[in-house]
Design an enzyme around this catalytic site. Structure first.
Site, PDB file in Angstrom:
ATOM      1  N   GLN A  21      14.508  20.916  -2.881  1.00  0.00           N
ATOM      2  CA  GLN A  21      13.890  21.170  -4.179  1.00  0.00           C
ATOM      3  C   GLN A  21      13.781  19.635  -5.023  1.00  0.00           C
ATOM      4  OE1 GLN A  21      12.908  23.915  -5.656  1.00  0.00           O
ATOM      5  NE2 GLN A  21      14.110  25.403  -4.294  1.00  0.00           N
ATOM      6  N   SER A  22      12.536  19.599  -5.478  1.00  0.00           N
ATOM      7  CA  SER A  22      12.069  18.249  -5.845  1.00  0.00           C
ATOM      8  C   SER A  22      12.988  17.391  -6.997  1.00  0.00           C
ATOM      9  CB  SER A  22      10.639  18.041  -6.209  1.00  0.00           C
ATOM     10  OG  SER A  22       9.849  18.434  -5.120  1.00  0.00           O
ATOM     11  N   THR A  23      13.565  18.459  -8.048  1.00  0.00           N
ATOM     12  CA  THR A  23      14.320  17.850  -8.993  1.00  0.00           C
ATOM     13  C   THR A  23      15.414  18.678  -9.309  1.00  0.00           C
ATOM     14  OG1 THR A  23      13.132  19.369 -10.673  1.00  0.00           O
ATOM     15  CG2 THR A  23      12.217  17.339 -10.227  1.00  0.00           C
ATOM     16  N   GLN A  26      14.842  21.979 -10.885  1.00  0.00           N
ATOM     17  CA  GLN A  26      14.396  23.028 -10.062  1.00  0.00           C
ATOM     18  C   GLN A  26      15.487  23.647  -9.277  1.00  0.00           C
ATOM     19  OE1 GLN A  26      11.442  20.933  -7.364  1.00  0.00           O
ATOM     20  NE2 GLN A  26       9.680  22.029  -8.500  1.00  0.00           N
ATOM     21  N   LYS A  63      16.238  15.385  -5.456  1.00  0.00           N
ATOM     22  CA  LYS A  63      15.639  14.101  -5.696  1.00  0.00           C
ATOM     23  C   LYS A  63      14.161  14.060  -5.769  1.00  0.00           C
ATOM     24  CE  LYS A  63      19.630  11.908  -3.893  1.00  0.00           C
ATOM     25  NZ  LYS A  63      20.386  10.976  -2.755  1.00  0.00           N
TER      26      LYS A  63
END
Length: 77
Positions: A21-23, A26, A63
């Site tokens: 998951q990018s963030t 998320q 991240k």
């Protein structure tokens, strides 16, 4: 579940599961997606891998891409 085409040669190697998951947002808002990604470990076990042979890569979970690329470039898997 569709028929799996896992051979004895596949089972001689480790299975790698990349959870992403990018963030952090998320991760927090899409917990079900993250759970499903981790659930793929169970699918690998059903397909014949032992739990010990399923490697989960999740150290960059939450991240952004720029941080992830820097971490990958500066360290080996």
């Amino acid at each position: 579940m569709p028929e799996l085409k896992v051979t004895a040669d596949h089972l001689k190697r480790d299975a790698y599961l990349y959870v992403r998951q990018s963030t952090l947002r998320q991760v927090a808002e899409h917990g079900e997606s993250t759970e499903r990604q981790y659930g793929l470990r169970d699918r690998a076990v059903v397909a014949g891998w032992s739990v010990e042979r399923v490697r989960v890569i999740d150290r960059d979970l939450g991240k952004p891409d720029q941080v992830r690329q820097h971490a990958t470039a500066s360290s080996s898997w």
